[in-house]
Scaffold this motif. Structure first.
Motif, PDB file in Angstrom:
ATOM      1  N   UNK A 158       0.830  -1.208   0.000  1.00 53.50           N
ATOM      2  CA  UNK A 158       0.000   0.000   0.000  1.00 53.50           C
ATOM      3  C   UNK A 158       0.863   1.256   0.000  1.00 53.50           C
ATOM      4  N   UNK A 159       1.899   1.267   0.838  1.00 53.92           N
ATOM      5  CA  UNK A 159       2.791   2.436   0.890  1.00 53.92           C
ATOM      6  C   UNK A 159       3.536   2.601  -0.425  1.00 53.92           C
ATOM      7  N   UNK A 160       3.916   1.463  -1.035  1.00 51.52           N
ATOM      8  CA  UNK A 160       4.612   1.523  -2.320  1.00 51.52           C
ATOM      9  C   UNK A 160       3.715   2.134  -3.393  1.00 51.52           C
ATOM     10  N   UNK A 161       2.446   1.728  -3.427  1.00 45.46           N
ATOM     11  CA  UNK A 161       1.505   2.263  -4.409  1.00 45.46           C
ATOM     12  C   UNK A 161       1.292   3.753  -4.190  1.00 45.46           C
ATOM     13  N   UNK A 209       3.441   5.880  -2.914  1.00 47.50           N
ATOM     14  CA  UNK A 209       4.639   6.590  -3.381  1.00 47.50           C
ATOM     15  C   UNK A 209       4.644   6.713  -4.898  1.00 47.50           C
ATOM     16  N   UNK A 210       4.239   5.638  -5.584  1.00 45.93           N
ATOM     17  CA  UNK A 210       4.191   5.684  -7.043  1.00 45.93           C
ATOM     18  C   UNK A 210       3.154   6.692  -7.528  1.00 45.93           C
ATOM     19  N   UNK A 211       1.988   6.706  -6.864  1.00 54.72           N
ATOM     20  CA  UNK A 211       0.910   7.605  -7.281  1.00 54.72           C
ATOM     21  C   UNK A 211       1.316   9.064  -7.128  1.00 54.72           C
ATOM     22  N   UNK A 212       2.222   9.344  -6.194  1.00 56.73           N
ATOM     23  CA  UNK A 212       2.645  10.722  -5.958  1.00 56.73           C
ATOM     24  C   UNK A 212       3.677  11.191  -6.974  1.00 56.73           C
ATOM     25  N   UNK A 213       4.235  10.269  -7.744  1.00 56.55           N
ATOM     26  CA  UNK A 213       5.262  10.613  -8.722  1.00 56.55           C
ATOM     27  C   UNK A 213       4.660  10.835 -10.105  1.00 56.55           C
ATOM     28  N   UNK A 214       5.424  11.499 -10.960  1.00 57.09           N
ATOM     29  CA  UNK A 214       5.074  11.636 -12.371  1.00 57.09           C
ATOM     30  C   UNK A 214       6.049  10.800 -13.193  1.00 57.09           C
ATOM     31  N   UNK A 215       5.634  10.315 -14.354  1.00 54.70           N
ATOM     32  CA  UNK A 215       6.588   9.607 -15.225  1.00 54.70           C
ATOM     33  C   UNK A 215       7.772  10.512 -15.536  1.00 54.70           C
ATOM     34  N   UNK A 216       8.972   9.981 -15.485  1.00 49.58           N
ATOM     35  CA  UNK A 216      10.157  10.826 -15.693  1.00 49.58           C
ATOM     36  C   UNK A 216      10.176  11.442 -17.091  1.00 49.58           C
ATOM     37  N   UNK A 217       9.523  10.801 -18.052  1.00 45.45           N
ATOM     38  CA  UNK A 217       9.546  11.325 -19.424  1.00 45.45           C
ATOM     39  C   UNK A 217       8.834  12.675 -19.526  1.00 45.45           C
ATOM     40  N   UNK A 218       7.997  13.003 -18.546  1.00 41.63           N
ATOM     41  CA  UNK A 218       7.322  14.297 -18.574  1.00 41.63           C
ATOM     42  C   UNK A 218       8.307  15.450 -18.435  1.00 41.63           C
TER      43      UNK A 218
END
Length: 201
Positions: free
Chosen positions: A65-68, A70-79
């Motif tokens: 859950x914590x991993x998800x 953290x991912x949701x708070x990030x943007x794809x690096x390609x942006x």
């Protein structure tokens, strides 16, 4: 707890500390235990009691859950790479790969084998991903949802049809007639089809 490293790889689980019904030491590998959760009994799955199994599973669920989150708070690096298509790279496919510069569009990992991720509705390539991200992409609605909404192909305005060595060129998936006019992905695929037909004429 001593978790040995073998050949430079990640630590392996210790051996189960229980004994079998015959009184011999159990030589099975102990069950993995979630990091940060106290009370690792160092028991294999067969000897792990139900109450400890529940604690273990709850620990792994919380970590996921914590991993998800953290991912949701990030943007794809390609942006953050900008939308300038490299010049002097020949066709769109070469320019598309040059823009990625060997990097995964989601995590930015370098020096790994990249695979072409494509939209199964349109048959069009979205971006280049590492194998890890490509495997997680269909099952994640956080970081990867952002990636699907604005993939590299859309950032660059490039239309590339996916090629499967076993099945050939990917085709747009059949869509209900009442959804065709309002389906932007299908419209993109239709435009690519028209371009390919014009080139072949």
């Amino acid at each position: 707890m001593d978790r040995r490293r073998i050949g430079g790889h990640r630590p392996v689980n210790p051996i189960c500390t229980a004994t079998t019904a015959s009184g011999c030491p159990c030589k099975a590998q102990a069950s993995r235990w979630p990091r940060g959760v106290e009370g690792d009994p160092q028991l294999c799955g067969r000897h792990l009691p139900v109450d400890l199994r529940e604690i273990r599973d709850a620990g792994f669920a919380e970590a996921e859950r914590r991993h998800v989150e953290r991912l949701a708070a990030r943007d794809p690096v390609c942006w953050s790479w900008g939308a300038a298509v490299p010049e002097g790279r020949g066709d769109d496919r070469s320019a598309f790969r040059a823009w990625h510069a060997g990097r995964c569009a989601v995590c930015g990992c370098r020096d790994v084998r990249l695979v072409e991720d494509h939209d199964h509705d349109t048959g069009l390539i979205r971006g280049l991903l590492c194998r890890s991200c490509n495997g997680r992409e269909p099952h994640d609605d956080g970081l990867f949802r952002k990636y699907r909404e604005r993939p590299p192909a859309q950032i660059l305005g490039i239309l590339l049809r996916y090629w499967d060595p076993f099945h050939g060129w990917a085709q747009p998936r059949a869509i209900e007639p009442n959804r065709l006019d309002n389906h932007p992905a299908y419209a993109l695929a239709a435009r690519l089809g028209e371009r390919l037909q014009a080139d072949g004429a």
